[in-house]
Motif scaffolding. Structure first.
Motif, PDB file in Angstrom:
ATOM      1  N   MET A   1      -8.715   6.458   5.601  1.00 15.83           N
ATOM      2  CA  MET A   1      -8.815   5.169   5.313  1.00 15.83           C
ATOM      3  C   MET A   1      -8.606   4.973   3.860  1.00 15.83           C
ATOM      4  SD  MET A   1      -8.598   2.521   6.779  1.00 15.83           S
ATOM      5  CE  MET A   1      -9.291   0.881   7.385  1.00 15.83           C
ATOM      6  N   LYS A   2      -9.174   5.599   2.894  1.00 16.21           N
ATOM      7  CA  LYS A   2      -9.024   5.379   1.477  1.00 16.21           C
ATOM      8  C   LYS A   2      -7.642   5.854   1.089  1.00 16.21           C
ATOM      9  CE  LYS A   2     -13.806   5.885   0.262  1.00 16.21           C
ATOM     10  NZ  LYS A   2     -14.671   6.600  -0.638  1.00 16.21           N
ATOM     11  N   LYS A   3      -6.987   6.752   1.481  1.00 15.99           N
ATOM     12  CA  LYS A   3      -5.566   7.163   1.023  1.00 15.99           C
ATOM     13  C   LYS A   3      -4.564   5.980   1.459  1.00 15.99           C
ATOM     14  CE  LYS A   3      -5.226  12.319   0.970  1.00 15.99           C
ATOM     15  NZ  LYS A   3      -4.578  13.371   1.429  1.00 15.99           N
ATOM     16  N   GLU A   4      -5.007   5.475   2.855  1.00 17.02           N
ATOM     17  CA  GLU A   4      -4.067   4.384   3.080  1.00 17.02           C
ATOM     18  C   GLU A   4      -3.944   3.095   2.150  1.00 17.02           C
ATOM     19  OE1 GLU A   4      -4.800   3.551   7.364  1.00 17.02           O
ATOM     20  OE2 GLU A   4      -4.253   5.639   7.896  1.00 17.02           O
ATOM     21  N   ASN A   5      -5.343   2.814   1.874  1.00 12.44           N
ATOM     22  CA  ASN A   5      -5.517   1.451   0.964  1.00 12.44           C
ATOM     23  C   ASN A   5      -4.878   1.795  -0.415  1.00 12.44           C
ATOM     24  OD1 ASN A   5      -6.857   0.324   3.012  1.00 12.44           O
ATOM     25  ND2 ASN A   5      -9.100   0.836   2.250  1.00 12.44           N
ATOM     26  N   ARG A   6      -5.135   3.020  -0.903  1.00 12.33           N
ATOM     27  CA  ARG A   6      -4.579   3.501  -2.132  1.00 12.33           C
ATOM     28  C   ARG A   6      -2.954   3.444  -2.096  1.00 12.33           C
ATOM     29  NH1 ARG A   6      -6.331   9.029  -3.058  1.00 12.33           N
ATOM     30  NH2 ARG A   6      -8.485   8.072  -3.142  1.00 12.33           N
ATOM     31  N   LYS A   7      -2.445   3.875  -0.949  1.00 12.99           N
ATOM     32  CA  LYS A   7      -0.944   3.856  -0.756  1.00 12.99           C
ATOM     33  C   LYS A   7      -0.429   2.470  -0.590  1.00 12.99           C
ATOM     34  CE  LYS A   7       2.876   5.906   1.774  1.00 12.99           C
ATOM     35  NZ  LYS A   7       3.272   6.651   3.153  1.00 12.99           N
ATOM     36  N   LEU A   8      -1.232   1.485  -0.047  1.00  8.91           N
ATOM     37  CA  LEU A   8      -0.630  -0.005   0.217  1.00  8.91           C
ATOM     38  C   LEU A   8      -0.945  -0.405  -1.150  1.00  8.91           C
ATOM     39  CD1 LEU A   8      -2.452  -0.981   3.670  1.00  8.91           C
ATOM     40  CD2 LEU A   8      -0.177  -0.883   3.054  1.00  8.91           C
ATOM     41  N   ALA A   9      -2.010  -0.118  -1.937  1.00  8.03           N
ATOM     42  CA  ALA A   9      -2.178  -0.903  -3.095  1.00  8.03           C
ATOM     43  C   ALA A   9      -0.847  -0.433  -4.032  1.00  8.03           C
ATOM     44  CB  ALA A   9      -3.270  -0.349  -3.991  1.00  8.03           C
ATOM     45  N   GLN A  10      -0.361   0.991  -4.202  1.00  6.44           N
ATOM     46  CA  GLN A  10       0.662   1.404  -4.952  1.00  6.44           C
ATOM     47  C   GLN A  10       1.902   0.503  -4.733  1.00  6.44           C
ATOM     48  OE1 GLN A  10       0.394   5.414  -4.176  1.00  6.44           O
ATOM     49  NE2 GLN A  10      -1.047   6.029  -5.970  1.00  6.44           N
ATOM     50  N   GLN A  11       1.960   0.424  -3.225  1.00  8.02           N
ATOM     51  CA  GLN A  11       3.043  -0.209  -2.876  1.00  8.02           C
ATOM     52  C   GLN A  11       3.274  -1.620  -3.143  1.00  8.02           C
ATOM     53  OE1 GLN A  11       2.992   0.266   1.524  1.00  8.02           O
ATOM     54  NE2 GLN A  11       4.122   2.022   1.390  1.00  8.02           N
ATOM     55  N   ARG A  12       2.174  -2.302  -3.177  1.00  7.81           N
ATOM     56  CA  ARG A  12       2.058  -3.633  -3.775  1.00  7.81           C
ATOM     57  C   ARG A  12       2.512  -3.760  -5.452  1.00  7.81           C
ATOM     58  NH1 ARG A  12      -3.214  -5.092  -1.395  1.00  7.81           N
ATOM     59  NH2 ARG A  12      -3.866  -4.206  -3.440  1.00  7.81           N
ATOM     60  N   ARG A  13       1.658  -2.899  -5.951  1.00  7.99           N
ATOM     61  CA  ARG A  13       1.983  -2.966  -7.405  1.00  7.99           C
ATOM     62  C   ARG A  13       3.384  -2.552  -7.710  1.00  7.99           C
ATOM     63  NH1 ARG A  13      -3.040  -0.215  -7.746  1.00  7.99           N
ATOM     64  NH2 ARG A  13      -2.207   1.782  -7.806  1.00  7.99           N
ATOM     65  N   ALA A  14       4.141  -1.817  -6.825  1.00 12.93           N
ATOM     66  CA  ALA A  14       5.446  -1.379  -7.253  1.00 12.93           C
ATOM     67  C   ALA A  14       6.288  -2.568  -6.992  1.00 12.93           C
ATOM     68  CB  ALA A  14       6.084  -0.190  -6.241  1.00 12.93           C
ATOM     69  N   GLU A  15       5.918  -3.421  -5.672  1.00  5.80           N
ATOM     70  CA  GLU A  15       6.824  -4.628  -5.306  1.00  5.80           C
ATOM     71  C   GLU A  15       6.612  -5.529  -6.638  1.00  5.80           C
ATOM     72  OE1 GLU A  15       5.736  -5.973  -1.482  1.00  5.80           O
ATOM     73  OE2 GLU A  15       6.174  -4.110  -0.650  1.00  5.80           O
TER      74      GLU A  15
END
Length: 170
Positions: A1-15
């Motif tokens: 679950m933490k990996k998914e949250n981290r990945k979502l946060a990275q995507q959001r920051r990239a956007e």
């Protein structure tokens, strides 16, 4: 679950970075396009006025009256009871310095320059810091140059602009 949250946060920051980069590009384009557009429009108006007034050799009283009415440009008012507000066009003088040292291009040399408050043509929130001032006031404006300002010695630096409000156009 933490990996998914981290990945979502990275995507959001990239956007967010992409959006910020797009906004920067638009601001740069507007910074160049607006003055050029203004010059083109003013040139067209002046040319049209010239053609209108010189196409006929007749000088009637009506034409003279019309010409006098057209020369009602806003006048610079130094009335100290006036207050600078968003949308006002003001005439200012300023001296800019970084760490107490004046920098090239940061001084009007007492010649004054016109600025429309809220136009976004000046760095940071320079214009907004003049709101509430009066003709004759001296205002210290602290503003930070963008990292990509284009002048190596100014990029990302905080500057002090000592601004004098010469007047407000009425």
């Amino acid at each position: 679950m933490k990996k998914e949250n981290r990945k979502l946060a990275q995507q959001r920051r990239a956007e967010e970075r992409k959006k910020a980069a797009q906004k920067k590009k638009i601001k740069k384009i507007l910074a160049y396009a607006l003055p050029i557009t203004a010059v083109v429009i003013l040139t067209a108006v002046i040319l049209a006025d010239y053609v209108k007034h010189h196409s006929s050799n007749e000088q009637t009283t009506e034409t003279q009256t019309t010409s006098q009415e057209e020369n009602t440009e806003p006048a610079l008012s130094t009335d100290t009871s006036l207050t600078v507000a968003d949308g006002d066009t003001v005439n200012i003088d300023y001296v800019g310095s970084i760490d107490g040292v004046e920098f090239e291009g940061g001084n009007t040399n007492g010649k004054g320059t016109d600025l429309t408050i809220g136009s976004g043509l000046y760095i940071d929130d320079f214009e907004e810091k003049l709101i509430g001032a009066h003709p004759g006031d001296q205002v210290d404006v602290y503003a930070t140059f963008p990292e990509d300002y284009g002048k190596e010695d100014l990029n990302g630096k905080e500057a002090l602009f000592q601004v004098t409000i010469n007047g407000i156009y009425q």
